[in-house]
Design a protein around this motif. Structure first.
Motif, PDB file in Angstrom:
ATOM      1  N   TRP A  63      44.932  36.602  38.311  1.00 17.37           N
ATOM      2  CA  TRP A  63      46.360  36.445  38.603  1.00 17.37           C
ATOM      3  C   TRP A  63      47.086  35.486  37.672  1.00 17.37           C
ATOM      4  O   TRP A  63      48.316  35.415  37.701  1.00 17.37           O
ATOM      5  N   GLY A  64      46.355  34.714  36.889  1.00 11.31           N
ATOM      6  CA  GLY A  64      46.992  33.734  36.028  1.00 11.31           C
ATOM      7  C   GLY A  64      47.800  34.363  34.912  1.00 11.31           C
ATOM      8  O   GLY A  64      47.618  35.542  34.563  1.00 11.31           O
ATOM      9  N   PRO A  65      48.694  33.593  34.291  1.00 15.14           N
ATOM     10  CA  PRO A  65      49.590  34.131  33.254  1.00 15.14           C
ATOM     11  C   PRO A  65      48.850  34.764  32.074  1.00 15.14           C
ATOM     12  O   PRO A  65      49.331  35.741  31.500  1.00 15.14           O
ATOM     13  N   THR A  66      47.712  34.200  31.699  1.00 13.49           N
ATOM     14  CA  THR A  66      46.971  34.758  30.554  1.00 13.49           C
ATOM     15  C   THR A  66      45.521  35.039  30.907  1.00 13.49           C
ATOM     16  O   THR A  66      44.661  35.042  30.024  1.00 13.49           O
ATOM     17  N   GLY A  67      45.224  35.269  32.195  1.00 14.05           N
ATOM     18  CA  GLY A  67      43.846  35.510  32.616  1.00 14.05           C
ATOM     19  C   GLY A  67      43.229  36.701  31.897  1.00 14.05           C
ATOM     20  O   GLY A  67      43.886  37.736  31.729  1.00 14.05           O
ATOM     21  N   PHE A  68      41.977  36.563  31.495  1.00 16.80           N
ATOM     22  CA  PHE A  68      41.399  37.626  30.663  1.00 16.80           C
ATOM     23  C   PHE A  68      41.211  38.928  31.438  1.00 16.80           C
ATOM     24  O   PHE A  68      41.333  40.020  30.873  1.00 16.80           O
ATOM     25  N   LEU A  69      40.923  38.863  32.733  1.00 16.19           N
ATOM     26  CA  LEU A  69      40.815  40.098  33.510  1.00 16.19           C
ATOM     27  C   LEU A  69      42.180  40.745  33.695  1.00 16.19           C
ATOM     28  O   LEU A  69      42.304  41.984  33.660  1.00 16.19           O
ATOM     29  N   ALA A  70      43.196  39.912  33.884  1.00 14.96           N
ATOM     30  CA  ALA A  70      44.557  40.452  33.989  1.00 14.96           C
ATOM     31  C   ALA A  70      44.975  41.112  32.686  1.00 14.96           C
ATOM     32  O   ALA A  70      45.606  42.182  32.683  1.00 14.96           O
ATOM     33  N   GLU A  71      44.630  40.512  31.566  1.00 17.55           N
ATOM     34  CA  GLU A  71      44.968  41.077  30.264  1.00 17.55           C
ATOM     35  C   GLU A  71      44.246  42.406  30.037  1.00 17.55           C
ATOM     36  O   GLU A  71      44.767  43.311  29.387  1.00 17.55           O
ATOM     37  N   MET A  72      43.041  42.527  30.578  1.00 25.19           N
ATOM     38  CA  MET A  72      42.294  43.781  30.456  1.00 25.19           C
ATOM     39  C   MET A  72      42.892  44.877  31.323  1.00 25.19           C
ATOM     40  O   MET A  72      42.667  46.067  31.078  1.00 25.19           O
ATOM     41  N   GLY A  73      43.652  44.476  32.377  1.00 27.76           N
ATOM     42  CA  GLY A  73      44.265  45.457  33.272  1.00 27.76           C
ATOM     43  C   GLY A  73      43.632  45.520  34.646  1.00 27.76           C
ATOM     44  O   GLY A  73      43.897  46.462  35.404  1.00 27.76           O
TER      45      GLY A  73
ATOM     46  N   ASP B  71      44.030  43.548  41.424  1.00 34.06           N
ATOM     47  CA  ASP B  71      43.596  43.028  42.731  1.00 34.06           C
ATOM     48  C   ASP B  71      44.822  42.416  43.382  1.00 34.06           C
ATOM     49  O   ASP B  71      45.057  41.218  43.307  1.00 34.06           O
ATOM     50  N   ILE B  72      45.599  43.251  44.028  1.00 31.28           N
ATOM     51  CA  ILE B  72      46.923  42.843  44.488  1.00 31.28           C
ATOM     52  C   ILE B  72      46.861  41.682  45.473  1.00 31.28           C
ATOM     53  O   ILE B  72      47.587  40.701  45.342  1.00 31.28           O
ATOM     54  N   ALA B  73      46.001  41.776  46.470  1.00 26.12           N
ATOM     55  CA  ALA B  73      46.004  40.756  47.528  1.00 26.12           C
ATOM     56  C   ALA B  73      44.634  40.131  47.769  1.00 26.12           C
ATOM     57  O   ALA B  73      44.459  39.431  48.762  1.00 26.12           O
ATOM     58  N   GLY B  74      43.652  40.357  46.886  1.00 26.60           N
ATOM     59  CA  GLY B  74      42.451  39.538  46.958  1.00 26.60           C
ATOM     60  C   GLY B  74      41.160  40.159  47.424  1.00 26.60           C
ATOM     61  O   GLY B  74      40.269  39.429  47.871  1.00 26.60           O
ATOM     62  N   SER B  75      40.971  41.468  47.331  1.00 27.18           N
ATOM     63  CA  SER B  75      39.669  42.046  47.678  1.00 27.18           C
ATOM     64  C   SER B  75      38.550  41.407  46.857  1.00 27.18           C
ATOM     65  O   SER B  75      37.455  41.142  47.363  1.00 27.18           O
ATOM     66  N   GLY B  76      38.850  41.150  45.580  1.00 28.35           N
ATOM     67  CA  GLY B  76      37.851  40.542  44.704  1.00 28.35           C
ATOM     68  C   GLY B  76      37.954  39.036  44.656  1.00 28.35           C
ATOM     69  O   GLY B  76      36.986  38.315  44.914  1.00 28.35           O
ATOM     70  N   ALA B  77      39.155  38.522  44.338  1.00 29.60           N
ATOM     71  CA  ALA B  77      39.345  37.089  44.103  1.00 29.60           C
ATOM     72  C   ALA B  77      39.189  36.246  45.352  1.00 29.60           C
ATOM     73  O   ALA B  77      38.899  35.048  45.262  1.00 29.60           O
ATOM     74  N   VAL B  78      39.368  36.822  46.535  1.00 31.01           N
ATOM     75  CA  VAL B  78      39.224  36.081  47.793  1.00 31.01           C
ATOM     76  C   VAL B  78      37.994  36.556  48.565  1.00 31.01           C
ATOM     77  O   VAL B  78      37.076  35.782  48.845  1.00 31.01           O
ATOM     78  N   HIS B  79      37.949  37.845  48.890  1.00 32.36           N
ATOM     79  CA  HIS B  79      36.925  38.331  49.811  1.00 32.36           C
ATOM     80  C   HIS B  79      35.559  38.493  49.147  1.00 32.36           C
ATOM     81  O   HIS B  79      34.540  38.033  49.698  1.00 32.36           O
ATOM     82  N   LEU B  80      35.504  39.132  48.010  1.00 31.21           N
ATOM     83  CA  LEU B  80      34.228  39.265  47.320  1.00 31.21           C
ATOM     84  C   LEU B  80      33.679  37.887  46.958  1.00 31.21           C
ATOM     85  O   LEU B  80      32.491  37.605  47.155  1.00 31.21           O
ATOM     86  N   LEU B  81      34.552  37.042  46.442  1.00 31.12           N
ATOM     87  CA  LEU B  81      34.128  35.684  46.105  1.00 31.12           C
ATOM     88  C   LEU B  81      33.604  34.944  47.335  1.00 31.12           C
ATOM     89  O   LEU B  81      32.540  34.314  47.301  1.00 31.12           O
ATOM     90  N   GLY B  82      34.332  35.014  48.443  1.00 27.30           N
ATOM     91  CA  GLY B  82      33.894  34.349  49.667  1.00 27.30           C
ATOM     92  C   GLY B  82      32.612  34.932  50.226  1.00 27.30           C
ATOM     93  O   GLY B  82      31.746  34.203  50.709  1.00 27.30           O
ATOM     94  N   GLY B  83      32.464  36.260  50.159  1.00 22.26           N
ATOM     95  CA  GLY B  83      31.251  36.892  50.665  1.00 22.26           C
ATOM     96  C   GLY B  83      30.018  36.501  49.873  1.00 22.26           C
ATOM     97  O   GLY B  83      28.955  36.218  50.440  1.00 22.26           O
TER      98      GLY B  83
END
Length: 537
Positions: free
Chosen positions: A116-126, A129-141
């Protein structure tokens, strides 16, 4: 709330307290540096790490967007830690967990930069993760799975096999589900970050697809419970598929059609049910199922984006990409899988390192005797009834630390302590008829209360307080005094109006407990059993 329902009753308050410290300590560190590491744009920022916006404040002209983004992201950061608390439940040292909650911000905020960051490399790749399936839930799991591995299973968890343990409070699970359900609508629709232009349309779509997906997951749970062996609709057979569906739809909620969301929810529910026994089969004790719901559900959510996403027509979420079933090929799916891999590796390594370091400072695992007594009792001075604490105290009572907790614990879930003493007196004396019982209970209540108020004062040699509490059967001692020294006042009192003479009666009893010699009270040798100053006649 949901987590508190999954654990045993003697750990219910503890799991709620952990959620409180997640907000307090996690919120502190996210304000100090977490938001900056995710969204900072000062010199030195990169596609991996942000610099700036530490101890978040803002100038007047950009204050609204900055503070809105901070509050929204703060809720994500604390949620990621809360997921881990469920996997660590019932055997994690509370002090060690507080340190973990304080430091776990760094586990969340780095992947948040990537996606989600302004220049995040995953965001730049395309990656999407609109609301966090990966960045929140997968990470927490994943973090929860690692934490559960490091802590080890609860005492005796697998002695009788790997079957699920009974829920401590199923009602809490269902209430917690409803709270999460409606909160998810705000999370997902709010992740479009605005209502201007066409954003409100995507926010509305996110709310609808979230609800439709949860309906699909709930349908799977109902059908599974209906057709599985046996005839019971178990609570978690419905709760977990709904949560799995919600986690699954989260990554692409604003870019799905409703029928896509329904299918995503159905598959999310199926995934959760299929892999439900995997952690236990591996010997990893996850009391609330965080690994299954958030970990596997998060992976499915990221994959689903690569399958069902439709171009958002210039809003900026999809950056012109579409999923496999929308004619976009496998490119987006590959990016989503790569994002999953990055998140899994980061969360596993960082969580292991963090807990290893904390364990050097404060043990992260409770002592065995503390686990048997329950975290509510040993950590928070809460003693619950009918949950196995009393037998544990009996077995472990030789330990001074157990006795110290016992002396200070507050009993909840049952009757008042003073009431308990009175009931014991009634059971011993077995007085009849009821009007005599009523009067004697009132007498014993005031008398015992008066003695309790004086227990902290060093008693004189012949004081009633010293004699009562030095005996092995204090209730028997009180009984003798009630029968032998309070007979006349009780007879007068039982036939009088409760309100008119209760104050005189109370004063008389307190006077007896303070000023009269023990032996005189026991054998009824009072100078005047009906003192005029109390106006009995």
């Amino acid at each position: 709330m949901l987590e508190s329902g999954c654990v045993t009753v003697k750990n219910e308050a503890n799991i709620m307290m952990k959620n409180v410290v997640d907000v307090v300590f996690g919120g502190l560190t996210y304000w100090c540096f977490g938001f900056g590491l995710s969204f900072g744009t000062d010199k030195g920022s990169s596609s991996v790490l942000g610099i700036g916006e530490f101890m978040v404040d803002s100038k007047f002209d950009i204050m609204g967007p900055v503070f809105a983004a901070f509050m929204f992201q703060l809720s994500f950061a604390t949620t990621a830690t809360t997921i881990v608390s469920g996997a660590m439940a019932e055997r994690c040292n509370f002090r060690g967990y507080c340190v973990f909650s304080l430091m776990n911000t760094i586990v969340y905020c780095i992947p948040a930069r990537w996606i989600w960051g302004p220049t995040g490399f995953l965001a730049e790749m395309g990656a999407i993760d609109i609301a966090g399936s990966g960045a929140v839930h997968l990470l927490g799991g994943v973090s929860g799975f690692v934490a559960a591995c490091m802590l080890g299973p609860r005492l005796g968890r697998y002695d009788e096999g790997t079957a699920s343990l009974p829920l401590g409070n199923p009602t809490n699970c269902i209430v917690g589900l409803f709270i999460l359900w409606w909160g998810w609508l705000a999370f997902n629709s709010g992740s479009t970050f605005g209502v201007s232009g066409d954003k409100w349309k995507f926010a509305a779509r996110a709310a609808v697809t979230t609800m439709i997906a949860s309906i699909g997951g709930g349908l799977v749970g109902c059908l599974y419970a209906l057709f599985k062996p046996g005839k019971f609709f178990e609570v978690m057979d419905l709760v977990n598929p709904i949560l799995g569906a919600l986690v699954g739809v989260t990554a692409g909620c604003a870019v799905y059609h409703t029928y896509d969301a329904f299918l995503v929810g159905i598959i999310g529910g199926i995934v959760v049910l299929v892999v439900a026994r995997v952690p236990d089969t591996l010997g990893v004790d996850d009391p609330v199922g965080a690994t299954v719901v958030h970990g596997f559900g998060g992976v499915w959510g990221m994959i689903a984006v690569g399958l069902f996403t439709e171009d958002d027509r210039g809003l900026g979420i999809t950056k012109g990409k579409s999923g496999v079933f929308r004619g976009g090929g496998v490119k987006l799916l590959q990016i989503q899988l790569f994002a999953c891999l990055c998140i899994v590796l980061w969360s596993a390594i960082s969580t292991f390192s963090l807990l290893w370091f904390i364990n050097k400072l404060v043990p992260i695992r409770m002592e065995h005797h503390e686990e048997l007594l329950g975290a509510d009792f040993v950590e928070h001075l809460v003693r619950r009834r009918n949950c196995g604490i009393t037998p544990a105290i009996s077995a472990l009572g030789h330990r001074e630390d157990v006795q110290e907790v016992k002396r200070n614990a507050v009993i909840i879930g049952g009757t008042n302590l003073a009431h308990e003493k009175i009931v014991n007196i009634i059971a011993d004396v077995k007085l009849k008829p009821w009007n005599i019982v009523k009067a004697k209970v009132w007498a014993a209540s005031i008398f015992v209360t008066s003695l309790q108020r004086r227990r902290g004062i060093a008693p004189s040699r012949n004081s009633i307080s010293q004699w009562i509490w030095s005996g092995e059967e204090p209730n028997k001692n009180v009984e003798k005094i009630v029968d032998n020294s309070l007979g006349k006042p009780i007879q007068e009192y039982q036939y009088s109006n409760y309100n008119t003479k209760s104050e005189h009666f109370t004063n008389y009893l307190e006077d007896l407990s303070t000023n009269y010699n023990t032996e005189d009270l026991i054998f009824g040798k009072l100078p005047n059993p009906n003192p005029p100053k109390y106006a009995w006649n």
